[in-house]
Design a protein around this motif. Sequence first.
Motif, PDB file in Angstrom:
ATOM      1  N   THR A 208     -57.966 -94.894  -2.000  1.00 15.37           N
ATOM      2  CA  THR A 208     -58.709 -94.110  -2.742  1.00 15.37           C
ATOM      3  C   THR A 208     -58.032 -93.671  -3.983  1.00 15.37           C
TER       4      THR A 208
ATOM      5  N   ASP B 137     -58.973 -96.365  -6.572  1.00 20.82           N
ATOM      6  CA  ASP B 137     -60.268 -96.228  -6.927  1.00 20.82           C
ATOM      7  C   ASP B 137     -60.280 -95.049  -7.874  1.00 20.82           C
ATOM      8  N   THR B 138     -59.649 -93.990  -7.651  1.00 22.45           N
ATOM      9  CA  THR B 138     -59.656 -92.765  -8.445  1.00 22.45           C
ATOM     10  C   THR B 138     -58.979 -93.103  -9.801  1.00 22.45           C
TER      11      THR B 138
ATOM     12  N   GLU C 141     -58.540 -96.112 -11.343  1.00 20.67           N
ATOM     13  CA  GLU C 141     -59.513 -96.929 -11.908  1.00 20.67           C
ATOM     14  C   GLU C 141     -60.625 -96.366 -12.687  1.00 20.67           C
ATOM     15  N   GLN C 142     -61.305 -95.519 -12.041  1.00 24.01           N
ATOM     16  CA  GLN C 142     -62.316 -94.543 -12.626  1.00 24.01           C
ATOM     17  C   GLN C 142     -61.970 -93.865 -13.640  1.00 24.01           C
TER      18      GLN C 142
END
Length: 142
Positions: free
Chosen positions: A41, A44-45, A47-48
Amino acid sequence: MRTRPHERGSTSVFAVIVAAVLMALAGLCIDGGKVLNARATLTDTAEQAARAGAQEISSGSMRGATRFSLDAAAARTAAGRHLAASGISVDSFTVSTTSQDVVVSVEEEVPTTMLRIVGVDSVHVTATGTAHAAIGINQEES
């Protein structure tokens, strides 16, 4: 059934040891899963957030130039704003930029449940996301 006096209570000791080992294995499975989920998680956060920062192209660098660059302050602000809006509890984060890249690093302490029995109260998780700013069609130079 006859028992020998020197073997009296040996089954109880064996049962306690097996129960302790099984509890430790359950802790590794449960808390290990929590840590892996938190790391995925966070990655992903991060990278975003890096992608959000990489969208902040300096408009001055696009006029008449063959190369463009990021607006570093706007990229940091956009990445931080994305992290705040994500709803993920991040203990700390850093955003660094180069002329065309944004790197976001996030850290979090993941609390354990079962591993507290053996003295592990939390696991420190770090994740990094990188994004490269691009304009138009990217083609490999030969």
